[in-house]
Design a protein around this motif. Structure first.
Motif, PDB file in Angstrom:
ATOM      1  N   VAL A  59      -2.488  -0.857   0.250  1.00  0.00           N
ATOM      2  CA  VAL A  59      -1.443  -1.756   0.750  1.00  0.00           C
ATOM      3  C   VAL A  59      -1.833  -3.206   0.489  1.00  0.00           C
ATOM      4  CG1 VAL A  59      -0.316  -2.648   2.830  1.00  0.00           C
ATOM      5  CG2 VAL A  59      -0.529  -0.180   2.498  1.00  0.00           C
ATOM      6  N   GLU A  60      -3.064  -3.542   0.788  1.00  0.00           N
ATOM      7  CA  GLU A  60      -3.522  -4.921   0.577  1.00  0.00           C
ATOM      8  C   GLU A  60      -3.382  -5.330  -0.884  1.00  0.00           C
ATOM      9  OE1 GLU A  60      -7.476  -5.143   2.058  1.00  0.00           O
ATOM     10  OE2 GLU A  60      -6.893  -4.810   4.156  1.00  0.00           O
ATOM     11  N   LYS A  97       4.061  -0.976  12.897  1.00  0.00           N
ATOM     12  CA  LYS A  97       2.811  -0.882  12.130  1.00  0.00           C
ATOM     13  C   LYS A  97       3.055  -1.109  10.638  1.00  0.00           C
ATOM     14  CE  LYS A  97      -1.288   2.092  11.585  1.00  0.00           C
ATOM     15  NZ  LYS A  97      -1.415   2.098  10.133  1.00  0.00           N
ATOM     16  N   HIS A  98       4.104  -0.508  10.095  1.00  0.00           N
ATOM     17  CA  HIS A  98       4.364  -0.671   8.661  1.00  0.00           C
ATOM     18  C   HIS A  98       4.693  -2.120   8.308  1.00  0.00           C
ATOM     19  CE1 HIS A  98       8.262  -0.183  10.506  1.00  0.00           C
ATOM     20  NE2 HIS A  98       8.925  -0.320   9.368  1.00  0.00           N
ATOM     21  N   THR A 186       4.409   9.774   8.778  1.00  0.00           N
ATOM     22  CA  THR A 186       5.634   8.978   8.700  1.00  0.00           C
ATOM     23  C   THR A 186       5.318   7.521   8.405  1.00  0.00           C
ATOM     24  OG1 THR A 186       6.773  10.437  10.257  1.00  0.00           O
ATOM     25  CG2 THR A 186       7.694   8.239   9.955  1.00  0.00           C
ATOM     26  N   ASN A 187       4.283   6.998   9.040  1.00  0.00           N
ATOM     27  CA  ASN A 187       3.922   5.599   8.834  1.00  0.00           C
ATOM     28  C   ASN A 187       3.584   5.314   7.372  1.00  0.00           C
ATOM     29  OD1 ASN A 187       1.140   3.698   8.836  1.00  0.00           O
ATOM     30  ND2 ASN A 187       2.974   2.815   9.771  1.00  0.00           N
ATOM     31  N   THR A 191       5.863   2.892   5.029  1.00  0.00           N
ATOM     32  CA  THR A 191       5.202   1.700   4.504  1.00  0.00           C
ATOM     33  C   THR A 191       5.343   1.630   2.991  1.00  0.00           C
ATOM     34  OG1 THR A 191       3.576   1.779   6.308  1.00  0.00           O
ATOM     35  CG2 THR A 191       3.042   0.390   4.418  1.00  0.00           C
ATOM     36  N   GLU A 192       5.137   2.757   2.328  1.00  0.00           N
ATOM     37  CA  GLU A 192       5.273   2.797   0.875  1.00  0.00           C
ATOM     38  C   GLU A 192       6.709   2.461   0.456  1.00  0.00           C
ATOM     39  OE1 GLU A 192       3.121   5.702  -1.934  1.00  0.00           O
ATOM     40  OE2 GLU A 192       5.129   6.579  -1.723  1.00  0.00           O
ATOM     41  N   ARG A 193       7.676   3.003   1.179  1.00  0.00           N
ATOM     42  CA  ARG A 193       9.086   2.752   0.845  1.00  0.00           C
ATOM     43  C   ARG A 193       9.452   1.286   1.017  1.00  0.00           C
ATOM     44  NH1 ARG A 193      13.008   5.412   4.843  1.00  0.00           N
ATOM     45  NH2 ARG A 193      13.129   3.337   5.756  1.00  0.00           N
ATOM     46  N   VAL A 194       9.042   0.686   2.136  1.00  0.00           N
ATOM     47  CA  VAL A 194       9.385  -0.708   2.394  1.00  0.00           C
ATOM     48  C   VAL A 194       8.640  -1.636   1.437  1.00  0.00           C
ATOM     49  CG1 VAL A 194       9.345  -2.556   4.124  1.00  0.00           C
ATOM     50  CG2 VAL A 194       9.995  -0.240   4.798  1.00  0.00           C
ATOM     51  N   ALA A 195       7.419  -1.279   1.048  1.00  0.00           N
ATOM     52  CA  ALA A 195       6.689  -2.078   0.058  1.00  0.00           C
ATOM     53  C   ALA A 195       7.447  -2.108  -1.265  1.00  0.00           C
ATOM     54  CB  ALA A 195       5.292  -1.503  -0.152  1.00  0.00           C
TER      55      ALA A 195
END
Length: 219
Positions: A59-60, A97-98, A186-187, A191-195
């Protein structure tokens, strides 16, 4: 009183309520660890912790510099033709969190808009237009596919007299915002989708095959 078995629970999706001041709050993985202890699945938990550590590093690697991140308004609508929204200020709690991990620039943070969790506030399109965020993340639509969301909510906004003037609507930057209640898997999915939605990230942020192996007991 007599016929109830053990139960396991903690309200950790938000810390925005007044009673949270004296509440024993856990992070997602603190709660996950306790759940693994209840089911005596410590090895499975440790395997997921390892995946999560790799996920956070990935993510970073996809985060734009802070000055290049879009200003994002997060709100709940839950209907296909929304006229008003419940606004969220990004804070603590597993439901955010995401957004925290993606370093999302909160468009509501420095405005007079009050958080729904603490004030039960709402905003209409006129208020949204005053804020005019670069992107809009709408919660309450996880039952819809991306295509269904575009064909209902986004289409309605594109044809709305006021909503159509929003920068996010004009630029095609209205997306599903993720569920309020998130577990470890789910998180990572959200997170991957929103990124991808916000930052155009194309990388896989976690090893889905490895997660499936852990779920199937292969750790």
């Amino acid at each position: 009183e007599e016929n109830v078995g053990p139960f396991f629970g903690n309200s950790i999706f938000s810390t925005g309520y007044g009673w949270h001041e004296d509440y024993e709050y856990y992070s997602l993985y603190e709660a996950f660890e306790k759940l693994s202890q209840a089911f005596q699945e410590g090895e499975r938990y440790e395997a997921m912790v390892e995946v999560h550590g790799e996920f956070q590093s990935n993510v970073e690697g996809v985060l734009p510099s802070e000055g290049e991140r879009p200003a994002v308004a997060v709100a709940w609508s839950g209907v296909e033709e929304p006229e008003e929204f419940s606004p969220y200020i990004i804070g603590e709690g597993t439901s955010f969190k995401h957004l925290r991990e993606l370093g999302v620039d909160d468009a509501f943070a420095d405005t007079d808009v009050r958080d729904f969790h603490s004030n039960r506030s709402s905003v209409d399109y006129e208020t949204l237009l005053e804020v005019d965020p670069d992107a809009l993340l709408l919660r309450g639509h996880e039952h819809q596919t991306a295509e269904e969301f575009q064909n209902t909510v986004v289409s309605f906004m594109e044809n709305h007299d006021v909503a159509s003037d929003l920068t996010a609507v004009q630029n095609g930057d209205v997306y599903r915002g993720g569920p309020l209640y998130q577990g470890p898997i789910t998180n990572m999915v959200v997170t991957e989708r929103v990124a991808e939605d916000l930052y155009g990230a194309e990388e896989d942020l976690y090893d889905a095959g490895r997660v499936a192996d852990i779920v199937n007991g292969e750790f």
